[in-house]
Design an enzyme around this catalytic site. Sequence first.
Site, PDB file in Angstrom:
ATOM      1  N   ASP A  93       0.833  -1.212   0.000  1.00 38.63           N
ATOM      2  CA  ASP A  93       0.000   0.000   0.000  1.00 38.63           C
ATOM      3  C   ASP A  93       0.872   1.267   0.000  1.00 38.63           C
ATOM      4  OD1 ASP A  93      -2.605   0.904  -0.129  1.00 38.63           O
ATOM      5  OD2 ASP A  93      -3.054   0.681   2.004  1.00 38.63           O
ATOM      6  N   ALA A 150      -3.851  10.167   6.423  1.00 39.82           N
ATOM      7  CA  ALA A 150      -2.762  10.442   5.488  1.00 39.82           C
ATOM      8  C   ALA A 150      -2.230   9.103   4.977  1.00 39.82           C
ATOM      9  CB  ALA A 150      -1.660  11.225   6.188  1.00 39.82           C
ATOM     10  N   ASN A 152       0.992   7.875   5.037  1.00 37.29           N
ATOM     11  CA  ASN A 152       2.270   7.313   5.493  1.00 37.29           C
ATOM     12  C   ASN A 152       2.115   6.135   6.451  1.00 37.29           C
ATOM     13  OD1 ASN A 152       1.262   9.068   7.385  1.00 37.29           O
ATOM     14  ND2 ASN A 152       3.245   9.915   7.955  1.00 37.29           N
ATOM     15  N   GLU A 178      -6.287   8.568  -0.527  1.00 41.98           N
ATOM     16  CA  GLU A 178      -6.511   7.958  -1.845  1.00 41.98           C
ATOM     17  C   GLU A 178      -5.261   7.218  -2.345  1.00 41.98           C
ATOM     18  OE1 GLU A 178      -6.820  11.050  -0.886  1.00 41.98           O
ATOM     19  OE2 GLU A 178      -6.147  12.517  -2.376  1.00 41.98           O
ATOM     20  N   VAL A 229      -1.167  20.822   6.807  1.00 44.60           N
ATOM     21  CA  VAL A 229      -1.738  22.023   7.427  1.00 44.60           C
ATOM     22  C   VAL A 229      -2.817  22.676   6.534  1.00 44.60           C
ATOM     23  CG1 VAL A 229      -1.205  24.342   8.297  1.00 44.60           C
ATOM     24  CG2 VAL A 229       0.271  22.409   8.889  1.00 44.60           C
ATOM     25  N   PRO A 230      -2.582  22.827   5.223  1.00 45.00           N
ATOM     26  CA  PRO A 230      -3.644  23.441   4.403  1.00 45.00           C
ATOM     27  C   PRO A 230      -4.956  22.648   4.453  1.00 45.00           C
ATOM     28  CG  PRO A 230      -1.574  23.354   3.177  1.00 45.00           C
ATOM     29  CD  PRO A 230      -1.355  22.585   4.437  1.00 45.00           C
ATOM     30  N   GLU A 249      -4.185  16.338  13.373  1.00 47.15           N
ATOM     31  CA  GLU A 249      -2.778  15.888  13.436  1.00 47.15           C
ATOM     32  C   GLU A 249      -2.133  16.312  12.132  1.00 47.15           C
ATOM     33  OE1 GLU A 249      -1.212  14.716  15.854  1.00 47.15           O
ATOM     34  OE2 GLU A 249      -2.786  14.081  17.215  1.00 47.15           O
ATOM     35  N   GLY A 251       1.121  18.755   9.925  1.00 47.68           N
ATOM     36  CA  GLY A 251       2.532  18.653   9.546  1.00 47.68           C
ATOM     37  C   GLY A 251       3.477  19.307  10.534  1.00 47.68           C
ATOM     38  N   CYS A 283       5.487  12.779  10.024  1.00 51.57           N
ATOM     39  CA  CYS A 283       5.131  14.165  10.352  1.00 51.57           C
ATOM     40  C   CYS A 283       6.027  14.768  11.426  1.00 51.57           C
ATOM     41  CB  CYS A 283       3.691  14.205  10.816  1.00 51.57           C
ATOM     42  SG  CYS A 283       3.372  12.968  12.083  1.00 51.57           S
ATOM     43  N   LYS A 454       0.691  25.110  17.915  1.00 51.34           N
ATOM     44  CA  LYS A 454       0.764  26.077  16.807  1.00 51.34           C
ATOM     45  C   LYS A 454       0.075  25.483  15.558  1.00 51.34           C
ATOM     46  CE  LYS A 454       5.008  28.190  16.861  1.00 51.34           C
ATOM     47  NZ  LYS A 454       6.483  28.130  16.993  1.00 51.34           N
ATOM     48  N   GLU A 461      -3.775  12.565  20.228  1.00 54.83           N
ATOM     49  CA  GLU A 461      -4.074  11.156  20.062  1.00 54.83           C
ATOM     50  C   GLU A 461      -3.276  10.407  21.124  1.00 54.83           C
ATOM     51  OE1 GLU A 461      -3.349  10.514  15.702  1.00 54.83           O
ATOM     52  OE2 GLU A 461      -5.541  10.488  15.687  1.00 54.83           O
TER      53      GLU A 461
HETATM   54  P1  NAD Z   1      -3.252  15.730   2.777  1.00 58.30           P
HETATM   55  O1  NAD Z   1      -3.567  16.877   3.641  1.00 58.30           O
HETATM   56  O2  NAD Z   1      -3.034  15.955   1.348  1.00 58.30           O
HETATM   57  O3  NAD Z   1      -4.402  14.634   2.872  1.00 58.30           O
HETATM   58  C1  NAD Z   1      -4.794  14.057   4.095  1.00 58.30           C
HETATM   59  C2  NAD Z   1      -6.171  13.457   3.947  1.00 58.30           C
HETATM   60  O4  NAD Z   1      -7.130  14.507   3.840  1.00 58.30           O
HETATM   61  C3  NAD Z   1      -6.361  12.571   2.717  1.00 58.30           C
HETATM   62  O5  NAD Z   1      -7.161  11.470   3.064  1.00 58.30           O
HETATM   63  C4  NAD Z   1      -7.115  13.490   1.760  1.00 58.30           C
HETATM   64  O6  NAD Z   1      -7.899  12.806   0.816  1.00 58.30           O
HETATM   65  C5  NAD Z   1      -7.979  14.278   2.723  1.00 58.30           C
HETATM   66  N1  NAD Z   1      -8.438  15.570   2.245  1.00 58.30           N
HETATM   67  C6  NAD Z   1      -7.860  16.397   1.345  1.00 58.30           C
HETATM   68  N2  NAD Z   1      -8.587  17.518   1.195  1.00 58.30           N
HETATM   69  C7  NAD Z   1      -9.657  17.403   2.020  1.00 58.30           C
HETATM   70  C8  NAD Z   1     -10.773  18.252   2.326  1.00 58.30           C
HETATM   71  N3  NAD Z   1     -10.929  19.429   1.755  1.00 58.30           N
HETATM   72  N4  NAD Z   1     -11.667  17.813   3.236  1.00 58.30           N
HETATM   73  C9  NAD Z   1     -11.513  16.622   3.854  1.00 58.30           C
HETATM   74  N5  NAD Z   1     -10.481  15.781   3.601  1.00 58.30           N
HETATM   75  C10 NAD Z   1      -9.567  16.169   2.690  1.00 58.30           C
HETATM   76  O7  NAD Z   1      -1.995  15.017   3.459  1.00 58.30           O
HETATM   77  P2  NAD Z   1      -1.150  13.799   2.903  1.00 58.30           P
HETATM   78  O8  NAD Z   1      -0.344  14.308   1.767  1.00 58.30           O
HETATM   79  O9  NAD Z   1      -2.012  12.606   2.740  1.00 58.30           O
HETATM   80  O10 NAD Z   1      -0.201  13.482   4.140  1.00 58.30           O
HETATM   81  C11 NAD Z   1       0.961  14.169   4.388  1.00 58.30           C
HETATM   82  C12 NAD Z   1       0.733  15.228   5.450  1.00 58.30           C
HETATM   83  O11 NAD Z   1       0.183  14.634   6.611  1.00 58.30           O
HETATM   84  C13 NAD Z   1       2.023  15.874   5.892  1.00 58.30           C
HETATM   85  O12 NAD Z   1       1.842  17.258   6.052  1.00 58.30           O
HETATM   86  C14 NAD Z   1       2.288  15.246   7.242  1.00 58.30           C
HETATM   87  O13 NAD Z   1       3.066  16.011   8.096  1.00 58.30           O
HETATM   88  C15 NAD Z   1       0.911  15.039   7.750  1.00 58.30           C
HETATM   89  N6  NAD Z   1       0.902  13.970   8.748  1.00 58.30           N
HETATM   90  C16 NAD Z   1       0.677  14.296  10.059  1.00 58.30           C
HETATM   91  C17 NAD Z   1       0.695  13.318  11.031  1.00 58.30           C
HETATM   92  C18 NAD Z   1       0.464  13.662  12.469  1.00 58.30           C
HETATM   93  O14 NAD Z   1       0.149  12.766  13.229  1.00 58.30           O
HETATM   94  N7  NAD Z   1       0.602  14.885  12.902  1.00 58.30           N
HETATM   95  C19 NAD Z   1       0.919  11.995  10.673  1.00 58.30           C
HETATM   96  C20 NAD Z   1       1.132  11.689   9.334  1.00 58.30           C
HETATM   97  C21 NAD Z   1       1.116  12.694   8.383  1.00 58.30           C
END
Ligand code: NAD
Length: 487
Positions: A93, A150, A152, A178, A229-230, A249, A251, A283, A454, A461
């Site tokens: 995966d 996410a 990872n 996805e 974050v976005p 949770e 970035g 992250c 921040k 969690e």
């Molecule tokens: P991403 O923000 O692109 O996507 C995360 C999830 O949100 C995906 O399932 C995506 O389909 C969904 N999504 C996207 N737009 C959405 C919307 N408008 N409404 C609802 N859901 C939406 O992140 P990514 O690229 O999958 O993962 C990488 C990011 O995740 C990095 O910034 C990383 O730091 C962060 N991360 C944080 C943690 C933590 O525990 N703090 C753990 C792993 C990853």
Amino acid sequence: MRAQPTASHFVDGAYLEDEAGTPIDNVFAATGEVIARVHAATPAVIEAAMASAVRAQRVWAATSPAERGRVLRRAADIIRARNEELSALETLDTAKPIQETLVADAASGADALEWFGTLAPGLHGESVPLGGDFAYTVREPLGVCVGIGAWNYPTQIACWKAAPALACGNAMVFKPSELTPLCALKVAEIFIEAGAPTGLFNVVQGMGEAGAALATHPATAKVSLTGSVPTGAKVYASAAAGMRHVTMELGGKSPLLVFDDADLEDAVGGAMLGNFYSAGQICSNCTRVFVQAGIKARFLDRLVERTRAIRLGDPTDPATHMGPLVSYAQRDKVMNYIDIGRREGARIAIGGRAPQGEAFEKGAFVEPTVFDGVTDAMTIAREEIFGPVLSLLTFETEEEAVERANATPYGLAAGVFTRDLARGHRVAAALQAGIAWINTYNLTPVEEPFGGVKASGVGRENGRAAVEFYSQLKTVHVGMGRVESPY
Ligand code: NAD
């Protein structure tokens, strides 16, 4: 190589397909093979998942907490018994090496289910004596919680969200990334096998759109997102509009401070774990490694030497330390950051390329990369790269290092290596982060809370703290005397 699931979604205790949804190919980024195809949830699938979760939650909330706990602990046992199979799937995966997935993914998911399963029977309110009248509090579930993951750690994220949610009496509808749709389906299967009511943990696939539809669904009481974050800003805003609870949770751009008196090998090991594990797609990684001037040259030498020994390659080979990134797009993004780093004047001490040779031709590989001579203003020191790219910065004094470490909008994690006990605690206290490690890095056992400050997030969690984010208190005030009324 195929890993096609029975169907795209898991709803109401069974696999569910609706081919009207946009197809999503799951590409194994080590070879480029399409290993599975799922379809994004249509509105009908989302409605079915939410309705079944609402039904299941009513049953579950009326189930004794001891029984809820037993179900979670049984799920943990099943996951552990199937660790090999689940780890192999996790590797397909995500393209993470099997050497990692065998110990870090399903295993950590099982830990969360076991721990919250054990906690479940002890989750209750308290009585509040008022001198005659008295009150008591009831710890109630929130209702249906939406989990959005996410890519990872697909198994771990599903379990870290489901375990506290279900322990508190909620149901969950989970949307995996996805890019990694497969693992959460197995978690859903296992909950059924463990005796959970059908619909208690549903999985629906889709892109951001499906996540947004779930997050804003009228039956959704809470949204827990792991992502960037976005995305967090969007999901948090939509939750606010509906006054829903959130856990975010997000970035980071976490600092690691290595002082002159640190154990050199431990500090180098910590910095490498915090940058190269999972090909840097974590992250909480310490992507800004601040090293005190006196130890800097020796630190760099050992870091380069030990990085050279990292075995990059086929993630299904147990000898491989580091596989490719999750996708070709992520590889391109990381390579672009490496170019920016070079152009802005940082020096590549090792790595910096896509590895050459037949074994790497088809994969989304990036060499483990160390940049030396990085300054705070450089893009690679400010933005989250999410790849195996370590930036080395130098500092003179503790005060300076702490100030520079904190000069970021992020606040997920931080670390300090020093043999000076007082300094370790002083620096941990001063660093703006949800979690700070002293003389280690990136350990996240389920017993301890995990989350950011921040821009890195809201809520926690794991640990007892997670209970506060998946339950609410009802106060019942009991009048024992006459009602005194001026009317
Ligand atoms: P991403 O923000 O692109 O996507 C995360 C999830 O949100 C995906 O399932 C995506 O389909 C969904 N999504 C996207 N737009 C959405 C919307 N408008 N409404 C609802 N859901 C939406 O992140 P990514 O690229 O999958 O993962 C990488 C990011 O995740 C990095 O910034 C990383 O730091 C962060 N991360 C944080 C943690 C933590 O525990 N703090 C753990 C792993 C990853």
